[in-house]
Write a protein that holds these residues in place. Structure first.
Motif, short mmCIF file in Angstrom:
data_model
loop_
_atom_site.label_atom_id
_atom_site.label_comp_id
_atom_site.label_asym_id
_atom_site.label_seq_id
_atom_site.Cartn_x
_atom_site.Cartn_y
_atom_site.Cartn_z
N PRO A 129 12.31 11.87 -69.19
CA PRO A 129 13.46 12.41 -69.93
C PRO A 129 13.12 13.80 -70.47
O PRO A 129 11.97 14.10 -70.78
N VAL A 130 14.13 14.62 -70.57
CA VAL A 130 13.95 15.96 -71.14
C VAL A 130 13.76 15.81 -72.64
O VAL A 130 14.48 15.06 -73.30
N VAL A 131 12.78 16.51 -73.16
CA VAL A 131 12.53 16.50 -74.60
C VAL A 131 13.51 17.46 -75.25
O VAL A 131 13.55 18.65 -74.92
N ASP A 132 14.29 16.97 -76.17
CA ASP A 132 15.25 17.78 -76.92
C ASP A 132 14.51 18.42 -78.09
O ASP A 132 13.89 17.72 -78.90
N VAL A 133 14.55 19.73 -78.16
CA VAL A 133 13.83 20.44 -79.22
C VAL A 133 14.29 19.96 -80.60
O VAL A 133 13.47 19.83 -81.52
N ALA A 134 15.56 19.62 -80.73
CA ALA A 134 16.09 19.18 -82.02
C ALA A 134 15.46 17.88 -82.49
O ALA A 134 15.31 17.65 -83.69
N THR A 135 15.08 17.02 -81.55
CA THR A 135 14.49 15.73 -81.92
C THR A 135 13.01 15.63 -81.58
O THR A 135 12.42 14.57 -81.70
N ALA A 136 12.42 16.74 -81.16
CA ALA A 136 11.00 16.74 -80.80
C ALA A 136 10.14 16.50 -82.04
O ALA A 136 10.52 16.86 -83.15
N SER A 137 8.99 15.91 -81.81
CA SER A 137 8.04 15.70 -82.91
C SER A 137 7.49 17.05 -83.36
O SER A 137 7.55 18.04 -82.62
N PRO A 138 6.92 17.11 -84.56
CA PRO A 138 6.30 18.37 -85.01
C PRO A 138 5.24 18.87 -84.03
O PRO A 138 5.14 20.08 -83.79
N GLU A 139 4.45 17.96 -83.47
CA GLU A 139 3.41 18.36 -82.50
C GLU A 139 4.05 18.96 -81.25
O GLU A 139 3.58 19.97 -80.72
N GLN A 140 5.11 18.33 -80.77
CA GLN A 140 5.81 18.86 -79.60
C GLN A 140 6.41 20.23 -79.89
O GLN A 140 6.31 21.14 -79.07
N LYS A 141 7.00 20.39 -81.06
CA LYS A 141 7.61 21.68 -81.44
C LYS A 141 6.57 22.79 -81.49
O LYS A 141 6.83 23.91 -81.05
N ARG A 142 5.37 22.48 -82.02
CA ARG A 142 4.29 23.48 -82.07
C ARG A 142 3.93 23.95 -80.66
O ARG A 142 3.77 25.15 -80.41
#
Length: 188
Positions: free
Chosen positions: A11-24
């Motif tokens: 699945p595509v990771v949605d930036v809005a719901t991404a974890s803090p680690e994913q966002k970094r």
């Protein structure tokens, strides 16, 4: 729901719901030399720690090996051909052509046929990749020529680049990542 052949598996990771680690990691990639998430990054982001290490290695392998862009792209395209990595080829083909690679020879690489590069440095890259993938080693004569031509540091960097793009190709193939809507360069 059953997975259709050729569709992305993750699945595509949605930036809005991404974890803090994913966002970094996403921020680091988007603010780095690439500036986009094309290729393996949207697969790797499902493991943020792997994604962070891989994207840093990738930035080095893509931009700091001391190989010219033309030679780096040739090595990447040779790897993409060996792995039949659709997105890797789709992303790097136009970059390689813009960097000065000969379209006829690159088409031979895509088809798994022997090219005849006019420049020895290009032919040497192809020979190194071909021998490494076929025998899992580099013969002493080819190694000595490559060492003399490129120097030890660049040769080590080239091997690192090949290993990194094999990782990219495996990721793209396993998770069925495509790039754009154009025709696929490899069948199956």
């Amino acid at each position: 729901m059953e997975q259709k052949a050729g569709e992305p598996r993750l699945p595509v990771v949605d930036v809005a719901t991404a974890s803090p680690e994913q966002k970094r990691v996403l921020d680091d990639i988007l603010n780095g030399p690439r500036g986009n998430l094309a290729g393996p990054f949207l697969s790797w982001i499902h493991s943020p720690e792997l994604a962070q290490h891989a994207q840093k290695l990738g930035a080095f392998c893509r931009y700091h090996t001391k190989l010219s862009l033309r030679l780096s792209e040739l090595a990447i395209l040779c790897t993409a051909s060996k792995w039949r990595a659709q997105a890797e080829w789709q992303i790097h083909y136009p970059i390689g052509i813009d960097a000065g690679l000969d379209e006829r020879n690159i088409e031979l690489v895509r088809l798994g046929k022997e090219p005849k590069f006019a420049l020895r440095e290009e032919q040497l890259i192809w020979e190194l990749v071909e021998e490494l993938y076929e025998t899992k080693r580099i013969s002493e004569p080819l190694y000595k020529e490559a060492e003399q031509y490129f120097g030890v540091e660049v040769l080590v960097n080239l091997v690192g680049l090949l290993g990194y793009y094999a990782l990219v190709a495996m990721t793209l193939n396993v998770f069925q990542v495509r790039h754009g809507d154009g025709p696929l360069p490899f069948e199956g």
